[in-house]
Design a protein around this motif. Structure first.
Motif, mmCIF file in Angstrom:
data_model
loop_
_atom_site.group_PDB
_atom_site.id
_atom_site.type_symbol
_atom_site.label_atom_id
_atom_site.label_comp_id
_atom_site.label_asym_id
_atom_site.label_seq_id
_atom_site.Cartn_x
_atom_site.Cartn_y
_atom_site.Cartn_z
ATOM 1 N N VAL A 286 -13.899 -0.108 4.419
ATOM 2 C CA VAL A 286 -13.552 -1.388 3.805
ATOM 3 C C VAL A 286 -12.883 -2.291 4.829
ATOM 4 N N SER A 287 -12.980 -3.579 4.591
ATOM 5 C CA SER A 287 -12.370 -4.547 5.501
ATOM 6 C C SER A 287 -10.862 -4.593 5.298
ATOM 7 N N VAL B 120 -6.968 0.014 9.288
ATOM 8 C CA VAL B 120 -7.478 0.094 7.922
ATOM 9 C C VAL B 120 -7.968 1.492 7.573
ATOM 10 N N SER B 121 -8.738 2.105 8.443
ATOM 11 C CA SER B 121 -9.275 3.437 8.122
ATOM 12 C C SER B 121 -8.148 4.457 7.948
ATOM 13 N N LEU C 98 0.137 -0.021 7.511
ATOM 14 C CA LEU C 98 -1.002 0.266 8.388
ATOM 15 C C LEU C 98 -2.018 -0.871 8.370
ATOM 16 N N VAL C 99 -2.327 -1.384 7.182
ATOM 17 C CA VAL C 99 -3.282 -2.487 7.082
ATOM 18 C C VAL C 99 -2.781 -3.704 7.846
ATOM 19 N N LYS C 100 -1.482 -3.976 7.746
ATOM 20 C CA LYS C 100 -0.917 -5.128 8.453
ATOM 21 C C LYS C 100 -1.030 -4.968 9.973
ATOM 22 N N GLN C 101 -1.180 -3.732 10.427
ATOM 23 C CA GLN C 101 -1.395 -3.473 11.855
ATOM 24 C C GLN C 101 -2.882 -3.291 12.181
ATOM 25 N N ASN C 102 -3.735 -3.610 11.188
ATOM 26 C CA ASN C 102 -5.191 -3.488 11.313
ATOM 27 C C ASN C 102 -5.642 -2.044 11.545
ATOM 28 N N MET D 115 -6.241 -4.744 1.604
ATOM 29 C CA MET D 115 -5.015 -5.391 1.153
ATOM 30 C C MET D 115 -5.122 -5.826 -0.301
ATOM 31 N N THR D 116 -6.302 -6.296 -0.690
ATOM 32 C CA THR D 116 -6.514 -6.682 -2.088
ATOM 33 C C THR D 116 -6.316 -5.490 -3.010
#
Length: 462
Positions: A391-392, A368-369, A362-366, A397-398
Motif C-alpha cells: 500500500v502507498s 510503509v512496508s 513508521l509511515v511518517k518516515q516513509n 495513513m488513511t
C-alpha cells in the motif's frame, strides 16, 4: 476543595486518615488538622503513609479527573466535543450540553471543573514530590519510585491541560504565593519542560509493576506517554524507538480475542485504574448505559457508520438499542453495570495504541512496508482483511486514522487528540454545525482569570 489559585497550603497539613486495617486518603487537602491525621513531615518519614498519599492521588484519578470515566473526563467531555458521542440531554446547559454543541464559554461549569480538578491534582503531586525529596528516612529506592509515579501523574495532567486549553501555567512547587501569580508558559517552553519531566519520570520508574493488576504506573507506562508527546512534536524516529521498547518488553502480548479486550487480566493492558470499592462497575459502564429509552449519551451515528458491516467490533464494542422508530447505540466495551464487577477496570493504556503509534511513526518516515504489520492486528482481530504491504504511504495513513477511530472511541479523548495531532479538527464541521477552527482550544475559566490577571489574554475566539 478550592481552586488551584485559592488552594489550602498543602505543605502545612496533609489529610490522611490512618485506620487499623486500611489507610484511606480520598481527601488530601484540608483546612483543619484532625487528631487521627499526620502532619506533612511525618507522612514522608514513613513509607506506608507516603504510599497512602500517593494512593490518594491515584484514587482521585479514578474518581474524578481528566482521565476518569466521569462526565468531566476526557473520554466523555472530548468525545462529545468531537464526534464520538451524541449528547441527547436538553438540561444542564452551561456544562456538558454546551460542550457537545461546541459552545463552551469561559463561564462553563465543565470548562472550569476540568481545569480546577487537574490543577488540584498537580498541586497534590507537587506536594508528594517535595515531601519525598525532603524526607530523611525513606529509602533511596522508595524515593525514586514514589517521585517517579507522582511526576508521571503530574505530566499526564499537564499533557491533557495543554491539549485542551493551549498555553497554561506550569508549576512544580507548592509555594502558594508564587502559584497565585503564575503566567501562562509559552508553548515551546512548556513542551520542552514537559518532555524533560516525562523523561525524568521514566528514568525513576521501575520496570516491574508493584501490583500484578497493573493499577500503578511503571516504566512502560511512562514510555507510552513519552511516545505520545514525541508524536505531537513530530519526533517520529524517537517515537518509533519508544514504541519498539514497549513491544519488546516481556509481559505484554496482543489480545487476539475481542471479547477479552476490556478484561482486567488481559496481557495487552499496560495501565488501568481500579474502581474505588471491590465489585464496583467502572464509571464508563454506568455513564453510557441505557436499556431502552436512550440515555444522555449515545454513540454518534457518524462513528457507527465508520464500521464495515462485517467488522466484529459491531458485536463487542457497541450495541444497537431500538426505541420506537429510532435505533440508538451504546458502548459495550465495558459491560458490567452493577456492583457485581470482578472482571473490568478502567483501561488507560493498552497495547493496540502502541501498535498504531508505531505504525504511524513508521509511515511518517516513509517506512510503509514496516508499518503494515502494526496496522493489521486490530483489523484482523475484527475480521477485516489484512492490508497488503505494498500500500502507498497515503493509503497506510488513511487506514491508521480510520483504525484509531474505530478502536479507541470513548477512550480518554483519543479522537480529539488524534484529529488535533493530524491538523484535521475541522473535519468536525461536517457533523458538528457549530464547530469553528478556534475550538481547537477551550476558553480559560473566567473565575480563574478573575483570580489571576496574569492568565490574560483569553484564548482566541472567546
Amino acid at each position: 476543595m478550592k481552586t488551584f489559585h485559592n488552594i489550602t497550603i498543602f505543605n502545612t497539613f496533609i489529610m490522611i486518615t490512618v485506620m487499623l486495617s486500611t489507610i484511606s486518603c480520598e481527601k488530601l487537602i484540608g483546612t483543619d488538622f484532625p487528631n487521627n491525621q499526620l502532619a506533612t513531615g511525618q507522612v514522608f518519614e514513613d513509607e506506608q503513609t507516603a504510599e497512602a498519599a500517593l494512593a490518594g492521588l491515584y484514587s482521585g484519578l479514578w474518581n474524578n479527573s481528566v482521565i476518569s470515566g466521569t462526565a468531566d473526563g476526557a473520554g466523555l467531555a472530548l468525545g462529545t466535543y468531537a464526534d464520538d458521542i451524541t449528547c441527547l440531554s436538553t438540561t444542564g446547559s452551561n456544562g456538558i450540553v454546551d460542550i457537545y454543541n461546541n459552545q463552551p464559554l469561559p463561564t462553563n461549569t465543565s470548562v472550569s471543573a476540568v481545569w480546577s480538578t487537574a490543577y488540584q491534582q498537580v498541586y497534590m503531586a507537587n506536594s508528594i514530590i517535595e515531601g519525598v525529596r525532603n524526607s530523611k528516612s525513606l529509602s533511596a529506592q522508595a524515593k525514586e519510585r514514589i517521585t517517579g509515579e507522582a511526576l508521571f501523574i503530574r505530566s499526564l495532567l499537564y499533557f491533557y491541560l495543554y491539549q485542551i486549553y493551549g498555553e497554561i501555567p506550569y508549576t512544580d512547587t507548592t509555594d502558594y504565593v508564587y502559584n497565585t501569580t503564575l503566567d501562562r508558559m509559552p508553548m515551546n517552553t512548556f513542551l520542552v519542560r514537559l518532555e524533560t519531566d516525562i523523561s525524568e519520570a521514566v528514568n525513576l520508574l521501575p520496570s516491574a509493576y508493584r501490583n500484578a493488576e497493573r493499577i500503578y504506573v511503571n516504566k512502560a507506562v511512562g514510555y507510552v506517554l513519552l511516545a505520545k508527546l514525541k508524536m505531537n512534536l513530530g519526533k517520529w524516529q524517537e517515537a518509533e524507538v519508544l514504541c519498539q521498547t514497549i513491544l519488546q518488553t516481556s509481559g505484554y502480548s496482543f489480545q487476539n480475542d475481542l471479547s477479552k479486550v476490556f478484561l482486567k487480566s488481559s496481557p495487552h493492558i499496560i495501565w488501568q485504574l481500579k474502581p474505588k470499592n471491590n465489585n464496583d462497575p467502572t464509571k464508563e459502564a454506568t455513564v453510557y448505559n441505557f436499556v431502552s429509552a436512550p440515555g444522555a449519551f449515545v454513540l454518534n451515528p457518524d462513528l457507527i457508520s465508520s464500521f464495515a458491516a462485517n467488522d466484529l467490533r459491531r458485536q463487542y464494542y457497541f450495541t444497537a438499542v431500538p426505541y420506537g422508530s429510532q435505533t440508538n447505540y451504546k458502548q459495550t466495551k465495558y459491560k458490567i453495570t452493577t456492583a457485581t464487577n470482578t472482571t473490568e477496570y478502567s483501561v488507560i493504556y493498552r497495547l493496540e495504541d502502541v501498535y498504531l503509534m508505531m505504525a504511524e511513526a513508521l509511515v511518517k518516515q516513509n517506512k510503509v512496508s514496516a508499518a503494515v504489520p502494526f496496522i493489521n492486528p486490530t483489523r484482523q482481530r475484527a475480521g477485516l482483511t489484512a492490508l497488503d504491504a505494498s500500500v502507498s504511504q497515503e493509503q497506510a495513513m488513511t487506514e491508521i486514522k480510520a483504525e484509531r477511530r474505530r478502536e479507541f472511541f470513548i477512550e480518554r479523548g483519543n479522537r480529539f487528540l488524534d484529529l488535533k495531532r493530524w491538523g484535521q479538527l475541522d473535519v468536525l464541521k461536517a457533523v458538528k454545525p457549530n464547530w469553528q477552527t478556534f475550538h481547537q482550544y477551550w476558553p480559560l475559566p473566567q473565575k480563574e482569570m478573575l483570580l489571576n490577571a496574569n492568565l490574560n489574554p483569553q484564548n482566541d475566539g472567546y
